[in-house]
Design a protein around this motif. Structure first.
Motif, short mmCIF file in Angstrom:
data_model
loop_
_atom_site.label_atom_id
_atom_site.label_comp_id
_atom_site.label_asym_id
_atom_site.label_seq_id
_atom_site.Cartn_x
_atom_site.Cartn_y
_atom_site.Cartn_z
N TRP B 84 8.95 -4.26 -2.04
CA TRP B 84 8.10 -4.65 -0.92
C TRP B 84 7.22 -3.49 -0.46
O TRP B 84 6.01 -3.65 -0.22
N MET B 85 7.83 -2.30 -0.33
CA MET B 85 7.09 -1.14 0.18
C MET B 85 5.92 -0.78 -0.73
O MET B 85 4.83 -0.44 -0.26
N LEU B 86 6.15 -0.83 -2.05
CA LEU B 86 5.08 -0.46 -2.97
C LEU B 86 3.95 -1.48 -2.91
O LEU B 86 2.78 -1.12 -3.02
N ILE B 87 4.31 -2.75 -2.71
CA ILE B 87 3.27 -3.78 -2.60
C ILE B 87 2.40 -3.55 -1.37
O ILE B 87 1.18 -3.53 -1.45
N VAL B 88 3.04 -3.39 -0.21
CA VAL B 88 2.23 -3.24 1.01
C VAL B 88 1.56 -1.87 1.09
O VAL B 88 0.50 -1.74 1.69
N GLY B 89 2.18 -0.84 0.51
CA GLY B 89 1.56 0.48 0.52
C GLY B 89 0.25 0.49 -0.26
O GLY B 89 -0.70 1.18 0.09
N PHE B 90 0.20 -0.28 -1.35
CA PHE B 90 -0.99 -0.29 -2.20
C PHE B 90 -1.82 -1.55 -2.02
O PHE B 90 -2.68 -1.86 -2.85
N PHE B 91 -1.58 -2.27 -0.92
CA PHE B 91 -2.22 -3.56 -0.74
C PHE B 91 -3.74 -3.49 -0.79
O PHE B 91 -4.41 -4.37 -1.33
N LYS B 92 -4.32 -2.43 -0.23
CA LYS B 92 -5.77 -2.32 -0.19
C LYS B 92 -6.28 -1.46 -1.35
O LYS B 92 -7.47 -1.14 -1.43
N ILE B 93 -5.37 -1.03 -2.21
CA ILE B 93 -5.75 -0.14 -3.31
C ILE B 93 -5.77 -0.90 -4.63
O ILE B 93 -6.75 -0.86 -5.37
N SER B 94 -4.69 -1.62 -4.91
CA SER B 94 -4.60 -2.37 -6.16
C SER B 94 -3.44 -3.35 -6.06
O SER B 94 -2.47 -3.11 -5.35
N VAL B 95 -3.55 -4.50 -6.77
CA VAL B 95 -2.41 -5.41 -6.87
C VAL B 95 -1.44 -4.79 -7.86
O VAL B 95 -1.57 -4.98 -9.06
N VAL B 96 -0.48 -4.03 -7.34
CA VAL B 96 0.42 -3.29 -8.23
C VAL B 96 1.51 -4.21 -8.78
O VAL B 96 2.04 -5.05 -8.06
N HIS B 97 1.84 -4.04 -10.07
CA HIS B 97 2.89 -4.84 -10.72
C HIS B 97 4.16 -3.99 -10.89
O HIS B 97 5.25 -4.46 -10.64
N PHE B 98 3.98 -2.76 -11.37
CA PHE B 98 5.09 -1.84 -11.75
C PHE B 98 6.24 -2.57 -12.44
O PHE B 98 7.40 -2.20 -12.26
#
Lengths: 262, 262, 262, 262
Positions: B84-98
């Motif tokens: 969850w944290m990685l998704i919201v941290g990068f929300f305005k940067i990129s749709v991260v999949h990791f």
């Protein structure tokens, strides 16, 4: 129904209207109850001992804490999160109930038509059966159902179910009936009524809160799992009904509050 | 891609367009998978005993609770929060999949181009390797990989991975494909599909959910860590594929639902 | 009061105005304090041993952890979630206090009229009594009240209550007084001030935070439950008062900050 | 600075401008660091044994779990929630840092002026000292500081602090620098970087993350509490600096990304 699908589109195409009025809501009921039961059945303890009676007598603090963790905090968090997750996951797809007691309340409030009630409950039960069945096959052991022991206080369990399931209904109505409701953590609060309900029921053997979800494992386990099973259905559905009447009478928005109709 | 960077600006400058189309998303994949693996590898138990088999036999309630806490609740919360944290941290940067399985599903839905799939997975693997490596250096011990024992039920693990990873995919699509999706706790719900998936897999030895994240520690540990490692890749990616098809067919917004195309 | 009920409608009908000015807020106070006390009383430990004194001497790590889990983390999460849930559940119905100390602070800030203070506190106490009573009947045992032992450090408990309850007040004011406040997790943060307050008070025997909620069980248990009970009322209400003055003086929005009036 | 106080009002009145530019932010730093330290110092274990070394040798699962619960999950949740709560509580009052490492990063990004840096850090230290002092007086015992043992791996602790504190900085910048950032759970994610950081540091003795917060207890305890204390300050502030540079270079919004300036 979702905002992203204009009513215009559906008018234009009867097949599409049917798709969004019947197929999608019913598939959503089936899938969400499946997931709710699957997650719970997979996460549950292999042996799942029922300590609550012994714990009233002599028990060391560590045994007490171990039981509280495994049969209290863990299921409460797991099931509470599950309810919230299914609501927000399907928010733009369908107002998912995955619980016959909640469907009862939504019929009372007028947000679910009578004709859809039975199909909803059937799909919920089918989803729960599939969820428990797959969990059983994967784990290679019987999924522990919600047992009610013969010497449990049935009356206490009944009333506890009425109140705790009723509160879930209350919260579901708050977020659905009031179209101006906009609290971001509202759906999480609905889920956490399950967290509170499981902890509230723990020491007396209650905490079912959803008869369909527990019908699945009961069907597979058979035997003693059916003891007083009707208490869960009656208590939970009655709770949904009573608290729906309570909410609609006093707390519904002014344009829908029953007490202001007179 | 972010709303704050107008498409106009990018059109004006090819170098800038390249920066936001390739460099930033790939760096984000690398960095998020690094963090996801680093946090998990640092928080993991030093000895990490696998109790699940013994627990099916005789075990005291305290041992049971201790294992549930350390190998169940803790990793489930840690990894679920991390996603969850990685998704919201990068929300305005990129749709991260990791997570390669998630990239598979986004290719299916059409939200990730085929040409970007391999670079995404490579960056994910490199990030995971670096995360596990730094954790290993800081802790001065081998990071415990995701072991699959020879006597485990491989078929059960495989199908559990398909379902649990598939549900993560389902939730990722819900929040990305439907542009009208606006539930504030939606990203947290995505993370908590990992919480549910880890608890669901615990008693049968499943719960990988992300093959790249576990490839890092496996590469450093070597040996038995590679046993049935392909099961994790195949199961997770197949789950991402199946649930992406399922979502796109029935539950995607009306303008994108595959079933309405016919 | 809710946005969904226009002030126009109420003007038109004195009976409706009375309904939303008196009946609904008072019923909401009664019902929320009932639920808060019911949930807490049902979830509480059957034996509820007070370890905090012994734990300062010799205790094994496991006993320590067991106590921390059962008498620390669990009640803190349960009560903290409860406060947040009641706030968001009634967000469009009434600004619920379910705590006399919070009512004190809202009188200070001017958000609750003096004339409504006593009715609010009466409804809170009645709700707590009913919640504890039903829990007692369902469990078939006395609900453990908030004990203050004779040899406890009363002064420390008093000041701890002032600070921890005061912080709850501070957060309540932040979200109510500042009409531009729009943080989605704000209500959850109010609830978690109770989480922090219970953990903060644990090792010295404090952590009441709400005198009405604990008056219910005390009334039913009687005897030693009344020892220093007034400390809880005085400490909590004083905390509400002091922190309301602190907030209103320095941190209230510019148009309401007391310090800018001079 | 808040949206609710128009810049017009402040222009009109120099005294008011001074109030909102200096007094309120500095008082907020003092009060939030006080609360952060007070909550943590009150909730901390009375004996707080450091198990991490022994746990690498022989330890029963229960001892392991007990330690993980008391010295891992509990502080991680407590401190993580605290950070999030202070951010959202003061959201309309001031961008609170309550951490010198975060102030360093905000100076790097240009969101805190150099001239305010020293006053900010001073207020943070004073708040932490008061928080630890009051906790000490209430508990009647020395508050356990953040110990670094002589035989700990100082290099590992240093690099762990750089990364984990850096990630907090990264998240703080994400939500502050990008004015379009609107994720409701963003502030909670900032708090949970502390959750992840404490769990990540646990097994090697790291996890300070905030030198001011731990300077308070160290000042009161004295002696061995100062061992390698500078490592915490250097590591955390360096982490704040490096990750601020990293974020501003690549991930800041297009109009502020340093790499696009060339």
């Amino acid at each position: 129904m979702t905002d992203s699908k204009s009513s215009l589109d559906r008018k234009e195409c009867p097949r599409r209207a049917l798709f969004y009025s019947f197929f999608v809501p019913l598939l959503a009921e089936f899938f969400t109850t499946f997931l709710h039961t699957f997650w719970g059945s997979m996460a549950g303890s292999p042996s799942s001992p029922t300590y609550y009676k012994q714990l009233n007598t002599t028990v060391t603090p560590q045994e007490w804490a171990a039981d509280y963790l495994v049969s209290g905090l863990m299921p409460a968090l797991q099931a509470g999160f599950s309810v919230w997750m299914l609501i927000v996951g399907f928010f733009k797809i369908s107002v998912v109930h995955f619980n016959p007691a909640i469907s009862v309340g939504f019929v009372v409030s007028g947000d679910l038509s009578w004709t859809m009630f039975v199909p909803y409950v059937i799909m919920q039960c089918l989803g729960a059966i599939l969820g428990a069945f797959i969990a059983q096959e994967l784990r290679g052991e019987t999924i522990t159902p919600f047992y009610i022991n013969d010497d449990a206080n049935i009356v206490a369990i009944f009333f506890c179910e009425v109140i705790t399931t009723g509160v879930i209904m209350f919260y579901a109505l708050v977020t659905v009936v009031d179209k101006t409701y906009d609290q971001a953590t509202g759906p999480l609060a609905i889920g956490m009524t399950v967290f509170q309900g499981i902890l509230a029921g723990k020491w007396i053997g209650a905490g079912c809160l959803n008869p369909a979800r527990w019908m699945g494992p009961a069907l597979l386990a058979g035997g003693a799992a059916w003891n007083y099973h009707w208490v869960l259905w009656l208590g939970d559905c009655l709770g949904g009904l009573i608290f729906a009447v309570f909410y609609m009478t006093f707390f519904a928005p002014a344009d829908r509050a029953w007490i202001l109709k007179f």
